[in-house]
Design a protein around this motif. Sequence first.
Motif, short mmCIF file in Angstrom:
data_model
loop_
_atom_site.label_atom_id
_atom_site.label_comp_id
_atom_site.label_asym_id
_atom_site.label_seq_id
_atom_site.Cartn_x
_atom_site.Cartn_y
_atom_site.Cartn_z
N ARG A 109 -0.41 5.36 -17.98
CA ARG A 109 -1.69 5.88 -19.09
C ARG A 109 -2.87 5.24 -19.10
NH1 ARG A 109 1.63 6.12 -25.03
NH2 ARG A 109 3.27 8.22 -24.28
N THR A 110 -2.93 4.17 -18.35
CA THR A 110 -3.77 3.51 -18.49
C THR A 110 -4.19 3.07 -16.85
OG1 THR A 110 -2.27 0.88 -18.57
CG2 THR A 110 -3.37 2.70 -20.68
N GLY A 111 -3.07 2.97 -15.90
CA GLY A 111 -3.16 2.01 -14.56
C GLY A 111 -2.54 0.93 -14.23
N THR A 166 0.61 -1.36 0.18
CA THR A 166 -0.31 0.14 0.16
C THR A 166 0.72 1.53 -0.22
OG1 THR A 166 -0.32 -0.05 1.62
CG2 THR A 166 -2.45 -1.11 1.22
N PHE A 167 0.17 2.71 -0.27
CA PHE A 167 0.79 3.52 -0.81
C PHE A 167 1.05 4.32 0.70
CE2 PHE A 167 0.60 2.18 -4.89
CZ PHE A 167 1.42 1.55 -5.66
N ASP A 168 0.89 3.84 1.78
CA ASP A 168 0.34 4.49 3.24
C ASP A 168 1.92 5.61 3.40
OD1 ASP A 168 0.79 1.79 3.51
OD2 ASP A 168 2.27 3.28 4.23
N LEU A 169 2.50 5.84 2.42
CA LEU A 169 3.78 6.89 2.84
C LEU A 169 2.78 8.40 2.69
CD1 LEU A 169 6.77 5.10 2.86
CD2 LEU A 169 5.59 5.25 4.02
N ASP A 170 2.11 8.54 1.76
CA ASP A 170 1.91 9.70 0.51
C ASP A 170 0.20 9.80 1.19
OD1 ASP A 170 3.77 8.93 -1.45
OD2 ASP A 170 2.31 7.45 -2.32
N PRO A 171 0.59 11.08 1.27
CA PRO A 171 -0.90 12.27 1.68
C PRO A 171 -1.77 10.82 1.38
CG PRO A 171 0.96 13.75 0.99
CD PRO A 171 1.29 12.31 0.09
N GLY A 206 -3.40 7.42 -8.19
CA GLY A 206 -4.57 7.06 -7.88
C GLY A 206 -4.77 5.95 -7.41
N ILE A 207 -3.86 5.24 -6.73
CA ILE A 207 -3.98 4.61 -6.18
C ILE A 207 -3.67 3.83 -4.32
CG2 ILE A 207 -4.77 2.76 -8.07
CD1 ILE A 207 -2.26 1.26 -7.89
N HIS A 208 -4.71 3.09 -3.48
CA HIS A 208 -3.88 2.87 -2.11
C HIS A 208 -3.17 1.51 -3.01
CE1 HIS A 208 -3.59 2.89 1.83
NE2 HIS A 208 -3.88 1.32 1.99
N PHE A 209 -3.62 0.59 -3.01
CA PHE A 209 -3.20 -1.32 -3.03
C PHE A 209 -3.02 -0.63 -4.80
CE2 PHE A 209 -7.20 -0.90 0.20
CZ PHE A 209 -6.21 -1.99 0.62
N LEU A 210 -1.12 -1.13 -4.25
CA LEU A 210 -0.63 -1.84 -5.79
C LEU A 210 -1.87 -3.07 -5.83
CD1 LEU A 210 1.67 -1.99 -7.67
CD2 LEU A 210 2.86 -3.11 -5.89
N ARG A 211 -2.47 -3.40 -5.52
CA ARG A 211 -3.33 -4.99 -6.15
C ARG A 211 -4.39 -4.04 -7.56
NH1 ARG A 211 -7.81 -6.98 -1.88
NH2 ARG A 211 -9.08 -5.00 -1.71
N ASP A 212 -4.78 -2.57 -7.70
CA ASP A 212 -5.89 -2.13 -7.53
C ASP A 212 -4.98 -1.83 -9.34
OD1 ASP A 212 -7.12 -2.20 -6.30
OD2 ASP A 212 -7.14 0.34 -5.43
N ALA A 213 -3.60 -1.87 -9.19
CA ALA A 213 -2.50 -1.40 -10.66
C ALA A 213 -2.78 -3.20 -11.47
CB ALA A 213 -2.00 -1.08 -10.78
#
Length: 338
Positions: free
Chosen positions: A117-119, A76-81, A89-96
């Motif tokens: 471009r596609t995420g 997860t990208f919990d280091l970002d605001p 634009g995602i919290h979970f890397l699994r979304d990509a």
Amino acid sequence: MADKSGSYKRDTNYIQTRITRDGEDGYPVEAHRYRLAAARACPWANRALIARRLYGLDDVISVAMAGPTHDERSWTFDLDPGGVDPVLGIHFLRDAYNKRFPNYERGITVPAIVDERTGEVVTNDFNQMTLDFGTEWKEFHRAGAPDLYPEAQREEMDELMEFVFHTVNNGVYKCGFATSQEAYDKAYDELWSALDQLEKRLESRRYLMGPSISEADVRLYPTLVRFDAVYHGHFKCNRQKLDELPNLWGYARELFQTPGFGDTNDFVQIKEHYYIVHTDVNPTGIVPKGPALDGWLTPHGRDHLEANTWGDGGTPPPPPLKAEVVDPANTPLHVEGR
């Protein structure tokens, strides 16, 4: 994770799509199109971060840095605001992963490269990824970038890297995740036999392949830099500490002090990942305070060995980007970003 004998089995069935100059897989080399999803805690991602720095691709391929801890769902990208990667634009890397492969069933791993471009995830094949950074992305290399995979050495290097992967890089995991005494003993013996061989090899060589840094060093280093902090105790790889092996310890210290290597390491994140995430190995979740880090900056004592560190015409990489400087509280290095 472990088979019936209690031996740890790594799933190595990665997404083998490649980003190439000819775009044969549908993903052509292109500046500012791809984002490297990484984590400072992960040794496999560490090698990608090192290669990206050495080649000067940090101005070409952006990075999404995941936090050190996660659950079974995903990094997860919990280091970002707001816990959201600002580009993807995602919290979970699994979304990509799921965006390209709906209901992706294998592990959500780092490093992974995502098409901005596609995420969608492009690849998580860490073994091929750094080789492609050195070959397919050559037109975007910085001036003075080293050749880490010279053609004249590839056959010997491939054999060495395969050996290092199975016995050392993955060997520490075979020790740590073994679920039977027999499996653990076998993995432990293989690991230490390999480290003894590497200790002997480095007695007369500055780096694994000779006087210059190579892809082989990029692959061994992430395991060594984590050894005393994590693998010695947490994974029960405890015959000796790294600092008790003079050649490997000197070699690891020299690399740590070399631009592009130590400046990618966050020891706090490394320990948090292993000791908090691996609840089956460390059910209390307690993160040890040690070991002390000041030894990493002591003289490496390898100046008597021939060195041409960056190869003919090669130069050190510039400092890391300011946004990618490791928290000074988490490393003995003091690095200014650019």
